[in-house]
Design a protein around this motif. Structure first.
Motif, PDB file in Angstrom:
ATOM      1  N   VAL A  71      31.490  26.771   1.570  1.00 45.95           N
ATOM      2  CA  VAL A  71      30.189  26.846   2.241  1.00 45.95           C
ATOM      3  C   VAL A  71      29.089  26.293   1.335  1.00 45.95           C
ATOM      4  O   VAL A  71      28.222  25.520   1.763  1.00 45.95           O
ATOM      5  CB  VAL A  71      29.866  28.300   2.654  1.00 45.95           C
ATOM      6  CG1 VAL A  71      28.433  28.420   3.150  1.00 45.95           C
ATOM      7  CG2 VAL A  71      30.837  28.761   3.733  1.00 45.95           C
ATOM      8  N   ILE A  72      29.124  26.675   0.057  1.00 39.49           N
ATOM      9  CA  ILE A  72      28.115  26.198  -0.888  1.00 39.49           C
ATOM     10  C   ILE A  72      28.195  24.685  -1.049  1.00 39.49           C
ATOM     11  O   ILE A  72      27.174  23.976  -1.004  1.00 39.49           O
ATOM     12  CB  ILE A  72      28.286  26.895  -2.253  1.00 39.49           C
ATOM     13  CG1 ILE A  72      27.958  28.387  -2.129  1.00 39.49           C
ATOM     14  CG2 ILE A  72      27.396  26.254  -3.300  1.00 39.49           C
ATOM     15  CD1 ILE A  72      28.219  29.170  -3.391  1.00 39.49           C
ATOM     16  N   LEU A  73      29.394  24.156  -1.234  1.00 35.43           N
ATOM     17  CA  LEU A  73      29.559  22.710  -1.412  1.00 35.43           C
ATOM     18  C   LEU A  73      29.112  21.945  -0.174  1.00 35.43           C
ATOM     19  O   LEU A  73      28.461  20.891  -0.287  1.00 35.43           O
ATOM     20  CB  LEU A  73      31.015  22.390  -1.748  1.00 35.43           C
ATOM     21  CG  LEU A  73      31.519  22.890  -3.104  1.00 35.43           C
ATOM     22  CD1 LEU A  73      32.999  22.579  -3.276  1.00 35.43           C
ATOM     23  CD2 LEU A  73      30.712  22.271  -4.236  1.00 35.43           C
ATOM     24  N   ALA A  74      29.445  22.457   1.016  1.00 33.82           N
ATOM     25  CA  ALA A  74      29.019  21.797   2.248  1.00 33.82           C
ATOM     26  C   ALA A  74      27.498  21.807   2.365  1.00 33.82           C
ATOM     27  O   ALA A  74      26.884  20.797   2.742  1.00 33.82           O
ATOM     28  CB  ALA A  74      29.649  22.484   3.453  1.00 33.82           C
ATOM     29  N   GLY A  75      26.867  22.936   2.023  1.00 32.88           N
ATOM     30  CA  GLY A  75      25.407  23.014   2.090  1.00 32.88           C
ATOM     31  C   GLY A  75      24.725  22.091   1.104  1.00 32.88           C
ATOM     32  O   GLY A  75      23.724  21.446   1.434  1.00 32.88           O
ATOM     33  N   VAL A  76      25.268  22.000  -0.110  1.00 37.38           N
ATOM     34  CA  VAL A  76      24.701  21.092  -1.112  1.00 37.38           C
ATOM     35  C   VAL A  76      24.808  19.648  -0.650  1.00 37.38           C
ATOM     36  O   VAL A  76      23.861  18.844  -0.801  1.00 37.38           O
ATOM     37  CB  VAL A  76      25.406  21.284  -2.466  1.00 37.38           C
ATOM     38  CG1 VAL A  76      25.009  20.193  -3.442  1.00 37.38           C
ATOM     39  CG2 VAL A  76      25.066  22.654  -3.051  1.00 37.38           C
ATOM     40  N   ALA A  77      25.935  19.289  -0.058  1.00 39.49           N
ATOM     41  CA  ALA A  77      26.112  17.919   0.427  1.00 39.49           C
ATOM     42  C   ALA A  77      25.118  17.596   1.544  1.00 39.49           C
ATOM     43  O   ALA A  77      24.485  16.529   1.544  1.00 39.49           O
ATOM     44  CB  ALA A  77      27.544  17.727   0.920  1.00 39.49           C
ATOM     45  N   ILE A  78      24.961  18.511   2.489  1.00 46.87           N
ATOM     46  CA  ILE A  78      24.032  18.289   3.600  1.00 46.87           C
ATOM     47  C   ILE A  78      22.600  18.205   3.091  1.00 46.87           C
ATOM     48  O   ILE A  78      21.818  17.335   3.509  1.00 46.87           O
ATOM     49  CB  ILE A  78      24.180  19.421   4.636  1.00 46.87           C
ATOM     50  CG1 ILE A  78      25.555  19.342   5.300  1.00 46.87           C
ATOM     51  CG2 ILE A  78      23.085  19.331   5.695  1.00 46.87           C
ATOM     52  CD1 ILE A  78      25.878  20.548   6.133  1.00 46.87           C
ATOM     53  N   GLY A  79      22.239  19.095   2.186  1.00 50.49           N
ATOM     54  CA  GLY A  79      20.888  19.061   1.633  1.00 50.49           C
ATOM     55  C   GLY A  79      20.607  17.773   0.873  1.00 50.49           C
ATOM     56  O   GLY A  79      19.503  17.218   0.960  1.00 50.49           O
ATOM     57  N   SER A  80      21.591  17.269   0.135  1.00 49.20           N
ATOM     58  CA  SER A  80      21.410  16.021  -0.615  1.00 49.20           C
ATOM     59  C   SER A  80      21.207  14.841   0.325  1.00 49.20           C
ATOM     60  O   SER A  80      20.351  13.975   0.087  1.00 49.20           O
ATOM     61  CB  SER A  80      22.624  15.779  -1.516  1.00 49.20           C
ATOM     62  OG  SER A  80      22.769  16.824  -2.455  1.00 49.20           O
ATOM     63  N   ILE A  81      21.977  14.811   1.403  1.00 47.20           N
ATOM     64  CA  ILE A  81      21.827  13.731   2.380  1.00 47.20           C
ATOM     65  C   ILE A  81      20.442  13.788   3.024  1.00 47.20           C
ATOM     66  O   ILE A  81      19.762  12.771   3.180  1.00 47.20           O
ATOM     67  CB  ILE A  81      22.932  13.814   3.448  1.00 47.20           C
ATOM     68  CG1 ILE A  81      24.300  13.526   2.819  1.00 47.20           C
ATOM     69  CG2 ILE A  81      22.664  12.840   4.589  1.00 47.20           C
ATOM     70  CD1 ILE A  81      25.463  13.777   3.745  1.00 47.20           C
TER      71      ILE A  81
END
Length: 354
Positions: free
Chosen positions: A168-178
């Motif tokens: 969940v954390i990794l997915a959120g970081v990826a979405i936020g970076s995009i």
């Protein structure tokens, strides 16, 4: 305590005594927080380029007007909506931070960790970039909410149905970076320098020049988000014992995650789309409240909501009271408070590991 005790033993004894201190009764804490919130709202309405007497402000508020058109305009149409919006935004960010820290079981978690803040900002920035913000006051919050909901859906798709906390954390970081990359791209390609300035000002976060319309636009979504977040209280308390223990107690972990994330998306998305990016509130407030409510996630949710409202209203007062030539942005004040706080948490976590 005897003279033979070592400093280490004295420190351990002090820590044990502190751990045994009982937190104040919930009713007393709630009453104190509500009283502080009311005082901060009154102070916010009093403070401005022209400070108003407290008695005059209080009388105008209680009577719904004073008969003085200029005074009523300042108190009821300018400062009161700003103060109420600050409390709304702060309550949303504080409760969302407590929910994310409980859901992810990570004291460094923040609503931005699942990309909601960044995607809400992207939706609002896109509205400004394409010149749609002036068409209707509802378009900006609608775009912010759309971005927040898109982040929640994308994170659920990327993480999968039975995702672990790390996923969940990794997915959120990826979405936020995009989302942040696309926001930067919009600023870089904008042919209108005034639009860029507006985007930058909005990204810094501010409650300036807000009206009752903005409150009406944000409040329903914040209320719905907070209702979902508060409904997660018992599930988060069970989750604090571990996922396996929570499942054995009958907690539907997938439903709990979905409800918490949707609540955070609604509350934070509405707050960001109206006030811009206001960092670190969701990180700081739960840590300040945790010693006062114990380690239980359920009372921490409502305590963080009240404390978050107080913090944002107080920080907004600082933006106007600071001795500067122009008004500071709210996000700047919270960042100046939050960055050292975040570093302190990191240092504490390193010492605890040792």
């Amino acid at each position: 305590m005897t003279a033979a005790q070592t400093p280490a033993a004295q420190t351990t004894a002090a820590q044990t005594a502190a751990a045994r201190r009982e937190p104040p009764p919930p009713a007393l804490l709630a009453a104190a927080l509500v009283a502080l919130l009311v005082l901060s709202l009154l102070a916010s309405i009093i403070t401005g380029y022209v400070d108003l007497p407290a008695g005059t402000v209080l009388g105008t508020l209680l009577a719904g007007g004073s008969g003085d058109a200029a005074l009523d305009l300042v108190v009821l149409e300018i400062r009161l909506p700003r103060a109420l919006l600050g409390a709304t935004v702060g309550g949303a960010l504080g409760a969302a931070g407590a929910a994310m820290q409980g859901l992810l079981r990570n004291p460094l978690a923040d609503p931005g960790i699942i990309g909601v803040s960044q995607c809400a900002a992207l939706g609002a920035v896109a509205t400004i970039y394409f010149g749609l913000a002036g068409a209707s006051v509802w378009l900006l919050p609608a775009a912010g909410m759309a971005g927040a909901m898109l982040a929640a859906i994308a994170m659920q798709v990327l993480a999968g149905r039975d995702a672990s906390v790390l996923t969940v954390i990794l997915a959120g970081v990826a979405i936020g970076s995009i989302a942040w990359s696309l926001t930067s791209l919009a600023m870089n390609l904008s042919p209108n320098v005034w639009a860029v300035r507006e985007i930058v000002f909005w990204l810094l976060g501010s409650l300036k020049d807000r009206s009752n319309t903005e409150i009406l636009a944000a409040a329903p979504f914040v209320a719905a988000g907070l209702a979902l977040i508060f409904s997660c209280g018992r599930g988060l308390e069970a989750l604090a014992l571990g996922e396996e223990t929570a499942a054995s107690l009958g907690v539907n972990l997938n439903a709990l995650k979905a409800r918490a994330i949707l609540g955070v998306a609604l509350a934070v998305g509405a707050a960001v789309s109206i006030a811009g990016s206001i960092a670190f509130v969701g990180l700081m407030v739960p840590h300040v409240m945790r010693p006062l409510v114990g380690q239980r996630p359920q009372p921490l949710l409502w305590a963080s909501a009240l404390a978050g409202a107080i913090l944002v209203v107080a920080a907004d007062i600082v933006t106007r009271a600071a001795p500067t030539n122009q008004e500071l942005n709210l996000g700047v004040i919270t960042a100046l408070l939050g960055a050292p706080f975040f570093l302190t948490l990191i240092l504490r976590s390193r010492r605890s590991v040792r």
